[in-house]
Design a protein around this motif. Structure first.
Motif, PDB file in Angstrom:
ATOM      1  N   MET A   1       0.808  -1.216   0.000  1.00 39.06           N
ATOM      2  CA  MET A   1       0.000   0.000   0.000  1.00 39.06           C
ATOM      3  C   MET A   1       0.845   1.272   0.000  1.00 39.06           C
ATOM      4  SD  MET A   1      -3.370  -0.903   2.308  1.00 39.06           S
ATOM      5  CE  MET A   1      -2.524  -1.442   3.802  1.00 39.06           C
ATOM      6  N   SER A   2       2.167   1.106  -0.039  1.00 37.07           N
ATOM      7  CA  SER A   2       3.075   2.247  -0.130  1.00 37.07           C
ATOM      8  C   SER A   2       3.829   2.246  -1.461  1.00 37.07           C
ATOM      9  CB  SER A   2       4.072   2.223   1.032  1.00 37.07           C
ATOM     10  OG  SER A   2       3.406   2.257   2.267  1.00 37.07           O
ATOM     11  N   GLN A   3       3.345   1.464  -2.410  1.00 36.99           N
ATOM     12  CA  GLN A   3       3.911   1.354  -3.749  1.00 36.99           C
ATOM     13  C   GLN A   3       5.333   0.802  -3.748  1.00 36.99           C
ATOM     14  OE1 GLN A   3       2.159   4.749  -3.124  1.00 36.99           O
ATOM     15  NE2 GLN A   3       0.644   3.109  -3.232  1.00 36.99           N
ATOM     16  N   PHE A   4       5.567  -0.167  -2.876  1.00 31.30           N
ATOM     17  CA  PHE A   4       6.814  -0.902  -2.877  1.00 31.30           C
ATOM     18  C   PHE A   4       6.512  -2.366  -3.184  1.00 31.30           C
ATOM     19  CE2 PHE A   4       8.196   2.666  -0.184  1.00 31.30           C
ATOM     20  CZ  PHE A   4       9.401   2.979  -0.806  1.00 31.30           C
TER      21      PHE A   4
ATOM     22  N   ARG B   1       4.075   2.215 -11.809  1.00 36.93           N
ATOM     23  CA  ARG B   1       3.333   3.139 -12.667  1.00 36.93           C
ATOM     24  C   ARG B   1       2.077   3.586 -11.918  1.00 36.93           C
ATOM     25  NH1 ARG B   1       7.132   4.191 -15.160  1.00 36.93           N
ATOM     26  NH2 ARG B   1       7.540   3.958 -17.390  1.00 36.93           N
ATOM     27  N   VAL B   2       1.478   4.707 -12.347  1.00 41.07           N
ATOM     28  CA  VAL B   2       0.214   5.165 -11.784  1.00 41.07           C
ATOM     29  C   VAL B   2      -0.703   5.544 -12.944  1.00 41.07           C
ATOM     30  CG1 VAL B   2       1.091   7.536 -11.481  1.00 41.07           C
ATOM     31  CG2 VAL B   2      -0.926   6.786 -10.205  1.00 41.07           C
ATOM     32  N   ALA B   3      -1.979   5.158 -12.824  1.00 41.07           N
ATOM     33  CA  ALA B   3      -2.946   5.386 -13.894  1.00 41.07           C
ATOM     34  C   ALA B   3      -4.097   6.270 -13.416  1.00 41.07           C
ATOM     35  CB  ALA B   3      -3.507   4.052 -14.397  1.00 41.07           C
ATOM     36  N   GLU B   4      -4.612   7.079 -14.348  1.00 41.35           N
ATOM     37  CA  GLU B   4      -5.809   7.884 -14.106  1.00 41.35           C
ATOM     38  C   GLU B   4      -6.704   7.784 -15.335  1.00 41.35           C
ATOM     39  OE1 GLU B   4      -4.543  12.177 -16.064  1.00 41.35           O
ATOM     40  OE2 GLU B   4      -5.152  12.077 -13.993  1.00 41.35           O
ATOM     41  N   LYS B   5      -7.970   8.106 -15.177  1.00 35.63           N
ATOM     42  CA  LYS B   5      -8.858   8.167 -16.328  1.00 35.63           C
ATOM     43  C   LYS B   5      -8.588   9.460 -17.107  1.00 35.63           C
ATOM     44  CE  LYS B   5     -12.630   5.565 -14.172  1.00 35.63           C
ATOM     45  NZ  LYS B   5     -14.039   5.616 -13.687  1.00 35.63           N
ATOM     46  N   LYS B   6      -8.675   9.385 -18.419  1.00 39.30           N
ATOM     47  CA  LYS B   6      -8.468  10.590 -19.225  1.00 39.30           C
ATOM     48  C   LYS B   6      -9.553  11.624 -18.953  1.00 39.30           C
ATOM     49  CE  LYS B   6      -5.628   8.505 -22.813  1.00 39.30           C
ATOM     50  NZ  LYS B   6      -5.487   8.167 -24.248  1.00 39.30           N
ATOM     51  N   GLU B   7     -10.768  11.141 -18.644  1.00 39.22           N
ATOM     52  CA  GLU B   7     -11.811  12.041 -18.120  1.00 39.22           C
ATOM     53  C   GLU B   7     -11.594  12.087 -16.616  1.00 39.22           C
ATOM     54  OE1 GLU B   7     -15.735  11.074 -19.315  1.00 39.22           O
ATOM     55  OE2 GLU B   7     -15.291  11.118 -21.464  1.00 39.22           O
ATOM     56  N   PHE B   8     -10.691  12.929 -16.200  1.00 36.08           N
ATOM     57  CA  PHE B   8     -10.119  12.895 -14.858  1.00 36.08           C
ATOM     58  C   PHE B   8     -11.173  13.046 -13.765  1.00 36.08           C
ATOM     59  CE2 PHE B   8      -7.642  14.953 -11.367  1.00 36.08           C
ATOM     60  CZ  PHE B   8      -6.812  13.874 -11.105  1.00 36.08           C
TER      61      PHE B   8
ATOM     62  N   THR C   1      -5.000   4.415  -9.774  1.00 33.54           N
ATOM     63  CA  THR C   1      -4.601   3.038  -9.553  1.00 33.54           C
ATOM     64  C   THR C   1      -3.099   2.944  -9.796  1.00 33.54           C
ATOM     65  OG1 THR C   1      -6.726   2.027 -10.141  1.00 33.54           O
ATOM     66  CG2 THR C   1      -4.771   0.648 -10.351  1.00 33.54           C
ATOM     67  N   TYR C   2      -2.366   2.529  -8.763  1.00 33.46           N
ATOM     68  CA  TYR C   2      -0.922   2.308  -8.893  1.00 33.46           C
ATOM     69  C   TYR C   2      -0.678   0.862  -9.291  1.00 33.46           C
ATOM     70  CZ  TYR C   2       0.045   6.707  -6.415  1.00 33.46           C
ATOM     71  OH  TYR C   2       0.128   8.023  -6.047  1.00 33.46           O
ATOM     72  N   ILE C   3       0.332   0.635 -10.111  1.00 35.38           N
ATOM     73  CA  ILE C   3       0.720  -0.714 -10.515  1.00 35.38           C
ATOM     74  C   ILE C   3       2.173  -0.926 -10.124  1.00 35.38           C
ATOM     75  CG2 ILE C   3       0.798  -2.398 -12.377  1.00 35.38           C
ATOM     76  CD1 ILE C   3      -0.751   0.855 -13.265  1.00 35.38           C
TER      77      ILE C   3
END
Length: 254
Positions: free
Chosen positions: A107-110, A121-128, A133-135
């Motif tokens: 949960m700390s992106q490790f 990586r981190v993702a967002e919707k283009k319609e922000f 969501t972190y991967i």
């Protein structure tokens, strides 16, 4: 791990939300029981004999397996910002319960456990809409990925009553951890998967964050979701993992 700063709306707001989440901690997290909570030492649980073995040895690195900017329909995928990270390294995270180390790291992106390499990586919707969501991808020596999934499964059960993760500057206090099904996020080809949600409070508001992990051979993908806008708008939040992100990433892993 590649964690360079990227100057985008996603990275900036994600960093701001991470800062606010960190600021909600007491800064005095109970770390009395953190012996053995260093990187890769979460009280290794032996993999269940019924656990499917790795089908094949993964020859690609985590960076080669990571999603690129425009691979997910209607989403943008970028490198997360280094600004306001919870901890500069995994060794800097101290857990009130050592068994909870896999969850605190995820949960700390490790990455979790003893890895060969990892990438985030981190993702967002283009319609922000302020959600992220972190991967986190990690590759392992043969057998280590299975052991790591066993450790995570054990931690979800053992940490149901919550735990504290103390970073470099503050603490995240998780009030509860609850196992979930992964049916809302397709995982084609995964040999193992698990999912859980955790709750934490910030200035009186309850925030739910979600994590999902899948194993493909000697590679583990961890997806972590938070409602970043909820932290910046001082309201309760309910993070949900983007199914399209999971589907695209799992396809690359399969």
């Amino acid at each position: 791990m590649n964690r360079r700063t990227t100057h985008t709306t996603t990275a900036a707001l994600a960093a701001t939300a991470a800062l606010l989440l960190t600021a909600c901690g007491s800064g005095d997290g109970d770390s009395d029981g953190d012996k053995g909570s260093k990187s890769g030492d979460s009280g290794k649980a032996a993999a269940d004999s019924s656990t499917p073995p790795a089908k094949k040895k993964q020859t690609k690195s985590a960076a080669q397996l990571a999603l690129t900017k425009n691979e997910v329909p209607a989403h943008a995928v970028v490198e997360p910002s280094d600004d306001f990270v919870f901890a500069k390294s995994r060794d800097n995270i101290k857990l009130s319960k050592p068994v909870c180390a896999p969850l605190g790291h995820a949960m700390s992106q490790f990455p979790v456990g003893d890895t060969q390499d990892s990438f985030v990586r981190v993702a967002e919707k283009k319609e922000f809409d302020g959600a992220f969501t972190y991967i986190t991808l990690a590759t392992y020596a043969p057998g280590e990925a299975q052991s790591t999934m066993a450790d995570m499964t054990k931690a979800v059960s053992a940490c149901a009553g919550g735990f504290t993760a103390k970073g470099d500057n503050a603490s995240n206090v998780y009030d509860s951890v609850t196992s979930e099904t992964t049916g809302t996020a397709p995982t084609p080809g995964a040999e193992e998967s698990l999912a859980f949600r955790a709750t934490t409070k910030c200035q009186g508001d309850t925030h739910t964050v979600r994590t999902q992990a899948t194993r493909h051979g000697d590679t583990i993908a961890i997806y972590f979701a938070m409602d970043g806008s909820a932290f910046t708008q001082s309201r309760s939040g309910n993070g949900k993992i983007f199914p399209a992100v999971v589907k695209s990433q799992e396809k690359k892993l399969g």
